[in-house]
Design a protein around this motif. Structure first.
Motif, short mmCIF file in Angstrom:
data_model
loop_
_atom_site.label_atom_id
_atom_site.label_comp_id
_atom_site.label_asym_id
_atom_site.label_seq_id
_atom_site.Cartn_x
_atom_site.Cartn_y
_atom_site.Cartn_z
N LEU A 174 -6.73 -7.34 45.37
CA LEU A 174 -5.73 -8.66 46.36
C LEU A 174 -5.78 -10.10 45.87
N ASP A 175 -6.58 -10.56 44.87
CA ASP A 175 -6.79 -10.95 43.96
C ASP A 175 -5.76 -11.10 42.45
N ARG A 176 -4.48 -10.46 42.39
CA ARG A 176 -3.38 -10.69 41.69
C ARG A 176 -2.39 -11.36 42.88
N VAL A 177 -2.38 -11.45 44.34
CA VAL A 177 -0.99 -11.39 44.92
C VAL A 177 -1.04 -12.57 45.58
N ALA A 178 -1.94 -14.12 44.68
CA ALA A 178 -1.24 -15.41 44.93
C ALA A 178 -0.59 -16.04 43.55
N GLN A 179 -0.50 -14.60 42.12
CA GLN A 179 0.24 -15.45 41.61
C GLN A 179 1.75 -14.37 41.92
N TYR A 180 1.62 -13.10 42.18
CA TYR A 180 2.90 -12.64 42.55
C TYR A 180 3.58 -13.14 43.71
N SER A 181 3.27 -14.22 44.44
CA SER A 181 3.38 -14.44 45.72
C SER A 181 4.46 -16.32 45.22
N GLN A 182 3.52 -16.40 44.27
CA GLN A 182 4.25 -17.50 43.57
C GLN A 182 5.36 -16.76 42.69
N SER A 183 5.17 -15.80 41.79
CA SER A 183 6.49 -15.32 41.01
C SER A 183 7.64 -15.12 42.48
N TYR A 184 7.47 -14.11 43.43
CA TYR A 184 8.36 -14.66 43.89
C TYR A 184 9.07 -15.33 44.85
N ARG A 185 8.41 -16.28 44.82
CA ARG A 185 9.34 -17.69 45.95
C ARG A 185 10.19 -17.09 44.37
N ASP A 186 9.84 -18.21 42.70
CA ASP A 186 10.41 -18.82 41.83
C ASP A 186 11.46 -17.77 41.65
N ALA A 187 11.47 -16.30 42.11
CA ALA A 187 12.69 -15.37 41.96
C ALA A 187 13.83 -15.62 43.14
N GLY A 188 13.54 -16.33 44.12
CA GLY A 188 14.22 -16.87 44.62
C GLY A 188 13.74 -16.03 46.23
N GLY A 189 13.21 -15.47 46.44
CA GLY A 189 12.36 -14.14 47.58
C GLY A 189 12.97 -15.96 48.77
N LYS A 190 13.66 -14.95 50.04
CA LYS A 190 13.78 -15.07 50.85
C LYS A 190 13.00 -15.48 51.94
N ARG A 191 11.30 -14.36 51.95
CA ARG A 191 10.35 -14.96 53.31
C ARG A 191 9.70 -15.33 52.38
N LEU A 241 13.92 -7.30 46.71
CA LEU A 241 14.73 -7.86 46.42
C LEU A 241 15.95 -7.27 47.17
N LEU A 242 16.13 -5.71 47.36
CA LEU A 242 17.27 -4.85 47.33
C LEU A 242 16.78 -5.36 49.00
N ALA A 243 15.92 -5.03 49.52
CA ALA A 243 15.99 -4.72 51.43
C ALA A 243 16.09 -6.65 51.66
N ARG A 269 15.21 -13.46 39.84
CA ARG A 269 16.60 -14.31 40.17
C ARG A 269 18.11 -13.86 39.28
N ALA A 270 17.85 -13.68 38.46
CA ALA A 270 19.74 -13.26 38.08
C ALA A 270 19.65 -12.43 38.78
N LEU A 271 19.17 -11.00 39.13
CA LEU A 271 19.55 -10.05 39.20
C LEU A 271 20.41 -9.92 41.12
N ARG A 272 19.23 -11.37 41.56
CA ARG A 272 19.75 -10.93 42.79
C ARG A 272 21.54 -12.16 42.76
N GLU A 273 21.11 -12.86 42.05
CA GLU A 273 21.88 -13.72 42.71
C GLU A 273 23.66 -13.27 41.38
N GLN A 274 23.86 -13.18 40.20
CA GLN A 274 24.38 -12.23 39.41
C GLN A 274 24.92 -10.91 39.03
#
Length: 273
Positions: A153-170, A121-123, A86-91
């Motif tokens: 596949l069993d790691r994707v749920a955690q990846y998705s949560q972290s993506y949202r917490d990182a400010g993911g837009k989609r 993030l760059l995209a 999130r800091a990379l994205r916003e700052q």
């Protein structure tokens, strides 16, 4: 299990043998962590001692190829420590957007989750088309896994949560498809990536970059190797470039603290002075 004097001698000799035979230098990796992983390797390889393991790796190259996984810690996940991303994205990215092109170096990329996270993030910030992401590691198996962009596949749920917490837009699912062996990330994210073998212990700077992200790698080095790695990062960074470290790593007392300013201190992001 505490090390014995004999074990310590054997460990020193094994690391020297690896360097002389295969030109991989682990002599300045943190000893306690290495000792723990090599004890596990002894058990897995059925070796009664480190000397026995050394004999095998000297005469059986395939053993050393497998042993690399014990020398290097392959622990990674997408958007690990979301506040960092999130800091990379916003700052950080708003500053890098002012450049016509951007180069990023992910040092010690392991199996590549961080590289693919940065590409997403760059995209989302409309920067991917003018960015190059250098992903380097010393483990060829890890580099191959990183390049495929295929994750369980069993790691994707955690990846998705972290993506949202990182400010993911989609939704993270917009960037992958489910396959037979896991989820496969979109090849369009791959176009700016360059994967290469590079050792922070023995190799030199290969490009000028605007951001170095080397997270949770320095903790496995002794002080001498940490100093070498930080010197490489300093040389690689453009004027006012950024350095991101892991949340257990710092520039304080390194000798390099005066060469950087704390850009986002809480997330261990520094800017070259």
């Amino acid at each position: 299990m505490p090390s014995s004097p004999t074990f310590d001698i054997e460990l020193t000799l094994l690391l020297e043998a690896v360097y002389q035979r295969y030109q991989h230098d682990f002599r300045h990796y943190a000893r306690s962590s290495l000792a723990r992983r090599l004890r596990q390797a002894m058990e897995d390889f059925g070796c009664r001692s480190l000397s026995h393991l050394q004999e095998r790796l000297l005469h059986e190259p395939e053993v050393f190829a497998r042993l690399l996984g014990y020398f290097t810690v392959q622990v990674s996940e997408m958007f690990r420590d979301p506040p960092y991303f999130r800091a990379l994205r916003e700052q950080v990215l708003p500053v890098l957007k002012t450049y016509p092109s951007v180069k990023i170096w992910v040092a010690g990329c392991s199996s590549g989750e961080e590289v693919w996270s940065l590409a997403i993030l760059l995209a989302e910030e409309d920067m991917l088309d003018r960015a190059v992401l250098y992903a380097t590691d010393i483990n060829p198996d890890a580099l191959h896994a990183a390049e495929t962009g295929i994750y369980p596949l069993d790691r994707v749920a955690q990846y998705s949560q972290s993506y949202r917490d990182a400010g993911g837009k989609r939704s993270l699912s917009d960037y992958y498809t489910a396959g037979e062996h896991g989820v496969i990330f979109d090849r369009a994210l791959r176009r700016g990536m360059v994967f290469a073998d590079h050792s922070l212990a023995t190799d030199s700077v290969f490009s000028e970059v605007h951001l170095v992200s080397c997270r949770n790698v320095l903790i496995y080095f002794d002080r001498e190797l940490q100093q070498r790695a930080l010197g490489l990062f300093l040389d690689a960074l453009t004027r006012r470039g950024f350095l991101g470290l892991g949340n257990r790593e710092t520039l304080r007392f390194s000798g390099y603290e005066t060469r950087f300013s704390e850009f986002c201190a809480e997330e261990r992001i520094y800017q070259k002075s």
